[in-house]
Scaffold this motif. Structure first.
Motif, PDB file in Angstrom:
ATOM      1  N   SER A  55       5.463 -13.349 -30.869  1.00 25.25           N
ATOM      2  CA  SER A  55       4.399 -13.322 -31.879  1.00 25.25           C
ATOM      3  C   SER A  55       3.449 -14.503 -31.800  1.00 25.25           C
ATOM      4  CB  SER A  55       5.032 -13.299 -33.286  1.00 25.25           C
ATOM      5  OG  SER A  55       5.801 -12.137 -33.471  1.00 25.25           O
ATOM      6  N   TYR A  56       3.656 -15.432 -30.866  1.00 21.08           N
ATOM      7  CA  TYR A  56       2.905 -16.685 -30.887  1.00 21.08           C
ATOM      8  C   TYR A  56       2.391 -17.071 -29.505  1.00 21.08           C
ATOM      9  CZ  TYR A  56       5.425 -17.135 -35.322  1.00 21.08           C
ATOM     10  OH  TYR A  56       5.940 -16.906 -36.565  1.00 21.08           O
ATOM     11  N   LEU A  68      -0.461 -17.667 -34.406  1.00 23.47           N
ATOM     12  CA  LEU A  68       0.087 -16.320 -34.502  1.00 23.47           C
ATOM     13  C   LEU A  68      -0.756 -15.342 -33.679  1.00 23.47           C
ATOM     14  CD1 LEU A  68       2.193 -14.449 -35.950  1.00 23.47           C
ATOM     15  CD2 LEU A  68       0.408 -14.038 -37.660  1.00 23.47           C
ATOM     16  N   GLN A  71       2.680  -9.956 -35.475  1.00 23.90           N
ATOM     17  CA  GLN A  71       4.112  -9.731 -35.599  1.00 23.90           C
ATOM     18  C   GLN A  71       4.588  -8.672 -34.596  1.00 23.90           C
ATOM     19  OE1 GLN A  71       6.085 -11.595 -37.318  1.00 23.90           O
ATOM     20  NE2 GLN A  71       4.474 -12.744 -38.357  1.00 23.90           N
ATOM     21  N   VAL A  72       5.685  -8.983 -33.928  1.00 24.05           N
ATOM     22  CA  VAL A  72       6.313  -8.052 -32.994  1.00 24.05           C
ATOM     23  C   VAL A  72       7.473  -7.366 -33.698  1.00 24.05           C
ATOM     24  CG1 VAL A  72       7.542  -7.833 -30.796  1.00 24.05           C
ATOM     25  CG2 VAL A  72       5.651  -9.463 -31.023  1.00 24.05           C
ATOM     26  N   TYR A  79      13.434  -7.813 -29.775  1.00 24.49           N
ATOM     27  CA  TYR A  79      12.024  -7.667 -30.132  1.00 24.49           C
ATOM     28  C   TYR A  79      11.347  -6.754 -29.116  1.00 24.49           C
ATOM     29  CZ  TYR A  79      12.237 -11.439 -33.573  1.00 24.49           C
ATOM     30  OH  TYR A  79      12.530 -12.206 -34.673  1.00 24.49           O
ATOM     31  N   ASP A  81       9.122  -6.619 -27.010  1.00 23.63           N
ATOM     32  CA  ASP A  81       8.251  -7.479 -26.206  1.00 23.63           C
ATOM     33  C   ASP A  81       9.010  -7.836 -24.936  1.00 23.63           C
ATOM     34  OD1 ASP A  81       5.941  -9.151 -25.683  1.00 23.63           O
ATOM     35  OD2 ASP A  81       7.204 -10.860 -26.183  1.00 23.63           O
ATOM     36  N   GLU A 118      -5.297 -12.866 -35.166  1.00 25.02           N
ATOM     37  CA  GLU A 118      -4.375 -11.921 -34.564  1.00 25.02           C
ATOM     38  C   GLU A 118      -5.045 -11.141 -33.430  1.00 25.02           C
ATOM     39  OE1 GLU A 118      -1.887  -9.588 -37.015  1.00 25.02           O
ATOM     40  OE2 GLU A 118      -1.552 -11.169 -38.507  1.00 25.02           O
TER      41      GLU A 118
END
Length: 369
Positions: A55-56, A68, A71-72, A79, A81, A118
């Motif tokens: 997420s970062y 940020l 959000q994943v 996650y 990802d 984002e």
């Protein structure tokens, strides 16, 4: 015509093992988050490489400040990802990245907004369960093709053809756990390989027919599978890890009765979950080293060796076998594993390659000193 690869297994003396002597690394813990992928790219175009994980993104070269991305989604211990592949997908000069995951089965790219905020998510394709993703220049045109590893689903690649545009090409009707790229048969074209076998590339990758050559005896191989000529005989060999069991080994290519065959050699039979590998010149001597480690809690501790201590290693090829060197080793919180996707680049511009590695045991950088 399909050719069957028979695999010969020889019991040979194991390699030597040693602590790191020639190379020294200093660990910097970046975050405790349990994302399993980290990519390296210049997010803000300030000339310094940054880290992107989950997420970062973390601003280089100190990696103390983070912003940020978005959000994943989380599914149990995972996650969504499973890769971080840098690519300027929309052609605006900002580096975006490509990722995807097992549970939603979507190949996506996330758009770098060029400022804090984002990152918008864009769908490339619905692929089915993605183990992870790799990018290679399959056709030699200077642009990377995107190849997701989707076990028991079709093997396909996605070619970037312009801003926000990808074309899909199918290689074969199914693939196994594991994915590699390289010229196996010496015809000048790079082939693909999974745990099921290798896929011989045609001259025209988009419209020609790929020929499948099955292999027996493999299940959950590493991503990537390294294709390289280790012993200098002009034939490319394979370097493989067991992603969900014990073992790291290399397969020596030979000719047997007019067909391609392989002899198995152990590199490290003592550790498990060698899920991802990197093959780079770590020490600057002109010869590549193998960098890999144990993926922490790959199947939530249920794999063989899943609760063993974790480690990160580099293996030095001496012309006949590999010498194992320890970068990090120990119980959770002390040792560091290699996650599912990591990168090796010069992060602080000192002329030495560093290692950024994520996992359920956190995100860290190992600076080469």
């Amino acid at each position: 015509m399909k050719a069957l690869l028979s695999l010969l297994t020889l019991t040979l003396p194991f390699l030597s093992f040693s602590q790191t002597k020639n190379l020294r690394f200093e660990k910097q813990l970046i975050a405790y988050e349990s994302y399993e992928s980290v990519g390296i790219l210049d997010v803000d175009k300030d000339g310094h490489l940054d880290l992107v994980s989950g997420s970062y993104w973390y601003k280089g070269p100190e990696f103390l400040d983070r912003q940020l991305i978005g959000q994943v989604k989380r599914f149990g211990e995972y996650y969504e990802d499973f890769a971080t592949i840098p690519m300027d997908v929309n052609g605006d000069g900002n580096m975006d990245f490509i990722t995807g995951g097992w549970f939603e089965g979507k190949l996506i790219w996330k758009e770098n907004p060029g400022k804090n905020g984002e990152w918008k998510e864009h769908l490339i394709a619905e692929t089915g369960n993605i183990e992870t993703i790799r990018a290679w220049d399959l056709d030699g045109d200077g642009t990377l093709e995107i190849v997701p590893n989707t076990p028991r689903k079709p093997l396909v690649f996605y070619k970037w053809v312009g801003p926000n545009q990808f074309e899909k090409y199918e290689v074969f009707e199914t693939q196994g756990h594991g994915l590699g790229f390289g010229d196996i048969n010496g015809d000048g074209w790079g082939d693909l390989i999974s745990s099921m076998g290798w896929y011989e590339a045609p001259a025209d990758l988009r419209y020609g027919e790929w020929v499948f050559h099955p292999m027996d005896g493999f299940q959950d191989l590493s991503i990537p599978i390294i294709v390289t000529d280790l012993n200098g005989d002009g034939k490319n060999d394979l370097i493989l890890g067991n992603g969900h069991d014990y073992g790291l080994f290399w397969m020596e290519q030979i000719e047997r009765e007019g067909r391609i065959d392989f002899i198995k050699h152990d590199i490290d039979p003592y550790h498990s979950q060698y899920h991802t590998l990197e093959w780079v010149d770590l020490d600057g001597d002109g010869q590549n080293e193998l960098i890999t480690g144990k993926r922490y809690r790959a199947h939530n501790g249920k794999d063989p060796g899943g609760k063993d201590e974790v480690g990160l290693y580099y293996f030095k090829w001496d012309g006949k076998s590999f010498v194992k060197n320890v970068i990090s080793y120990g119980p959770f919180g002390e040792g560091k594993g290699s996650g599912i996707y990591f990168e090796v680049k010069d992060l602080n511009r000192d002329g030495k390659l560093d290692i950024a590695v994520a996992g359920k045991d956190g995100l860290a950088v190992f600076f080469q000193r």
